[in-house]
Motif scaffolding. Structure first.
Motif, PDB file in Angstrom:
ATOM      1  N   PRO A 158       3.823 -32.972 -27.276  1.00 42.59           N
ATOM      2  CA  PRO A 158       2.811 -32.771 -28.321  1.00 42.59           C
ATOM      3  C   PRO A 158       1.639 -31.916 -27.835  1.00 42.59           C
ATOM      4  N   GLU A 159       1.023 -31.192 -28.780  1.00 44.24           N
ATOM      5  CA  GLU A 159      -0.148 -30.356 -28.454  1.00 44.24           C
ATOM      6  C   GLU A 159      -1.336 -31.227 -28.043  1.00 44.24           C
ATOM      7  N   ARG A 160      -1.429 -32.389 -28.708  1.00 47.63           N
ATOM      8  CA  ARG A 160      -2.484 -33.310 -28.313  1.00 47.63           C
ATOM      9  C   ARG A 160      -2.031 -34.742 -28.502  1.00 47.63           C
ATOM     10  N   PHE A 161      -2.486 -35.597 -27.639  1.00 47.27           N
ATOM     11  CA  PHE A 161      -2.192 -37.029 -27.732  1.00 47.27           C
ATOM     12  C   PHE A 161      -3.247 -37.746 -26.888  1.00 47.27           C
ATOM     13  N   GLY A 162      -3.600 -38.961 -27.307  1.00 49.64           N
ATOM     14  CA  GLY A 162      -4.607 -39.718 -26.561  1.00 49.64           C
ATOM     15  C   GLY A 162      -5.841 -38.874 -26.322  1.00 49.64           C
ATOM     16  N   ASN A 163      -6.261 -38.788 -25.072  1.00 47.95           N
ATOM     17  CA  ASN A 163      -7.435 -37.987 -24.705  1.00 47.95           C
ATOM     18  C   ASN A 163      -7.040 -36.648 -24.076  1.00 47.95           C
ATOM     19  N   PHE A 164      -5.893 -36.123 -24.454  1.00 52.29           N
ATOM     20  CA  PHE A 164      -5.387 -34.883 -23.854  1.00 52.29           C
ATOM     21  C   PHE A 164      -5.165 -33.810 -24.918  1.00 52.29           C
ATOM     22  N   ILE A 165      -5.613 -32.599 -24.582  1.00 48.41           N
ATOM     23  CA  ILE A 165      -5.434 -31.458 -25.484  1.00 48.41           C
ATOM     24  C   ILE A 165      -4.782 -30.322 -24.700  1.00 48.41           C
ATOM     25  N   CYS A 166      -3.690 -29.774 -25.265  1.00 47.96           N
ATOM     26  CA  CYS A 166      -3.006 -28.649 -24.612  1.00 47.96           C
ATOM     27  C   CYS A 166      -3.832 -27.378 -24.822  1.00 47.96           C
ATOM     28  N   VAL A 167      -4.217 -26.733 -23.717  1.00 53.46           N
ATOM     29  CA  VAL A 167      -5.049 -25.527 -23.825  1.00 53.46           C
ATOM     30  C   VAL A 167      -4.264 -24.244 -23.527  1.00 53.46           C
ATOM     31  N   ARG A 168      -3.149 -24.371 -22.798  1.00 53.11           N
ATOM     32  CA  ARG A 168      -2.305 -23.206 -22.526  1.00 53.11           C
ATOM     33  C   ARG A 168      -0.854 -23.650 -22.443  1.00 53.11           C
ATOM     34  N   LYS A 169       0.032 -22.760 -22.816  1.00 54.21           N
ATOM     35  CA  LYS A 169       1.457 -23.093 -22.768  1.00 54.21           C
ATOM     36  C   LYS A 169       2.229 -21.807 -22.519  1.00 54.21           C
ATOM     37  N   ALA A 170       3.257 -21.891 -21.685  1.00 48.99           N
ATOM     38  CA  ALA A 170       4.057 -20.697 -21.416  1.00 48.99           C
ATOM     39  C   ALA A 170       5.472 -21.111 -21.044  1.00 48.99           C
ATOM     40  N   LYS A 171       6.430 -20.207 -21.303  1.00 54.21           N
ATOM     41  CA  LYS A 171       7.822 -20.462 -20.941  1.00 54.21           C
ATOM     42  C   LYS A 171       8.314 -19.368 -20.006  1.00 54.21           C
ATOM     43  N   TYR A 172       9.077 -19.787 -18.984  1.00 55.48           N
ATOM     44  CA  TYR A 172       9.668 -18.863 -18.024  1.00 55.48           C
ATOM     45  C   TYR A 172      11.127 -19.267 -17.861  1.00 55.48           C
ATOM     46  N   GLY A 173      12.017 -18.695 -18.645  1.00 52.37           N
ATOM     47  CA  GLY A 173      13.432 -19.067 -18.579  1.00 52.37           C
ATOM     48  C   GLY A 173      13.608 -20.542 -18.945  1.00 52.37           C
ATOM     49  N   GLU A 174      14.192 -21.305 -18.014  1.00 51.86           N
ATOM     50  CA  GLU A 174      14.450 -22.726 -18.275  1.00 51.86           C
ATOM     51  C   GLU A 174      13.203 -23.593 -18.105  1.00 51.86           C
ATOM     52  N   THR A 175      12.135 -23.011 -17.592  1.00 52.48           N
ATOM     53  CA  THR A 175      10.931 -23.785 -17.276  1.00 52.48           C
ATOM     54  C   THR A 175       9.826 -23.537 -18.292  1.00 52.48           C
ATOM     55  N   ALA A 176       9.204 -24.608 -18.730  1.00 51.35           N
ATOM     56  CA  ALA A 176       7.999 -24.489 -19.566  1.00 51.35           C
ATOM     57  C   ALA A 176       6.840 -25.146 -18.835  1.00 51.35           C
ATOM     58  N   VAL A 177       5.640 -24.613 -19.063  1.00 48.20           N
ATOM     59  CA  VAL A 177       4.429 -25.173 -18.457  1.00 48.20           C
ATOM     60  C   VAL A 177       3.403 -25.386 -19.559  1.00 48.20           C
ATOM     61  N   SER A 178       2.878 -26.605 -19.635  1.00 52.04           N
ATOM     62  CA  SER A 178       1.755 -26.879 -20.536  1.00 52.04           C
ATOM     63  C   SER A 178       0.562 -27.315 -19.700  1.00 52.04           C
ATOM     64  N   VAL A 179      -0.593 -26.727 -19.996  1.00 52.16           N
ATOM     65  CA  VAL A 179      -1.823 -27.095 -19.297  1.00 52.16           C
ATOM     66  C   VAL A 179      -2.666 -27.921 -20.262  1.00 52.16           C
ATOM     67  N   TYR A 180      -2.958 -29.150 -19.857  1.00 53.83           N
ATOM     68  CA  TYR A 180      -3.757 -30.056 -20.690  1.00 53.83           C
ATOM     69  C   TYR A 180      -5.133 -30.267 -20.087  1.00 53.83           C
ATOM     70  N   LYS A 181      -6.111 -30.440 -20.948  1.00 57.42           N
ATOM     71  CA  LYS A 181      -7.459 -30.853 -20.533  1.00 57.42           C
ATOM     72  C   LYS A 181      -7.625 -32.309 -20.910  1.00 57.42           C
ATOM     73  N   TYR A 182      -8.250 -33.031 -20.008  1.00 61.45           N
ATOM     74  CA  TYR A 182      -8.558 -34.433 -20.277  1.00 61.45           C
ATOM     75  C   TYR A 182      -9.933 -34.491 -20.915  1.00 61.45           C
ATOM     76  N   VAL A 183      -9.963 -34.836 -22.184  1.00 66.35           N
ATOM     77  CA  VAL A 183     -11.232 -34.888 -22.911  1.00 66.35           C
ATOM     78  C   VAL A 183     -11.486 -36.350 -23.250  1.00 66.35           C
ATOM     79  N   ARG A 184     -12.285 -36.989 -22.422  1.00 67.02           N
ATOM     80  CA  ARG A 184     -12.542 -38.410 -22.645  1.00 67.02           C
ATOM     81  C   ARG A 184     -13.164 -38.618 -24.010  1.00 67.02           C
TER      82      ARG A 184
END
Length: 195
Positions: A158-184
């Protein structure tokens, strides 16, 4: 594999023998650090499924003060220790054998908290969000901490859940990376309510 930038730039890193570990490629590692850094003033990092330790070591090389490396496999931990020695980062690191959820409880009892977390669980385990919520529950994250979640590109978190918000996302072949910020208290902020 090597350290890409920072104080240990160019130092080669050992791989874990066998096919059980899937190290983050230099290309993906470079992309991750261009998304989250590229350099850090200070802070503590957690490499929870350490494998070779490449992500945590890269974070130390780029300015993090300390890093904790956790893995369940002895051969991975031996490689992490060898790579820390090769890069001169031993005095900034702690290395433990444990499974991810138990390790989080142990770290919480010690009162440790982190500014940066790398989560690269085996692709068959689709529990990155569960682990992040556990970190929140155990007060293991500093305010505005960054969590880097690596997973199979055919899967969606998910893009956001709990206290986490996805700020960047990228795919490289079979690998995906999501960068989340912890926003209390993200939910409070959303509704404009105050505590």
């Amino acid at each position: 594999m090597r350290v890409i930038s920072g104080t240990a730039k160019g130092r080669p890193l050992k791989a874990v023998p066998g096919s059980g570990t899937r190290p983050t490629t230099d290309k993906v590692k470079e992309a991750i650090f261009s998304m989250i850094g590229p350099y850090f003033e200070s802070g503590r990092a957690l490499d929870l499924f350490a494998g070779t330790g490449g992500l945590g070591i890269e974070a130390l090389s780029r300015g993090m003060d300390q890093a904790v490396f956790i893995d369940l496999e002895y051969k991975s931990l031996e490689v992490v220790k060898a790579n820390l020695k090769a890069t001169g980062m031993e005095d900034k690191a702690e290395v433990y054998k444990n499974d991810a959820e138990r390790a989080l409880k142990v770290l919480a009892r010690r009162g440790t908290s982190f500014d940066l977390v790398f989560l690269d669980p085996p692709y068959r385990l689709k529990h990155g969000d569960k682990l992040m919520n556990k970190m929140d529950e155990l007060a293991l994250l500093e305010k505005n901490a960054t969590i880097v979640l690596e997973y199979e590109s055919s899967y969606e978190y998910p893009e956001r859940f709990g206290n986490f918000i996805c700020v960047r996302k990228a795919k490289y072949g079979e690998t995906a990376v999501s960068v989340y910020k912890y926003v209390r208290d993200a939910n409070l902020e959303e509704t404009g309510q105050e505590e």
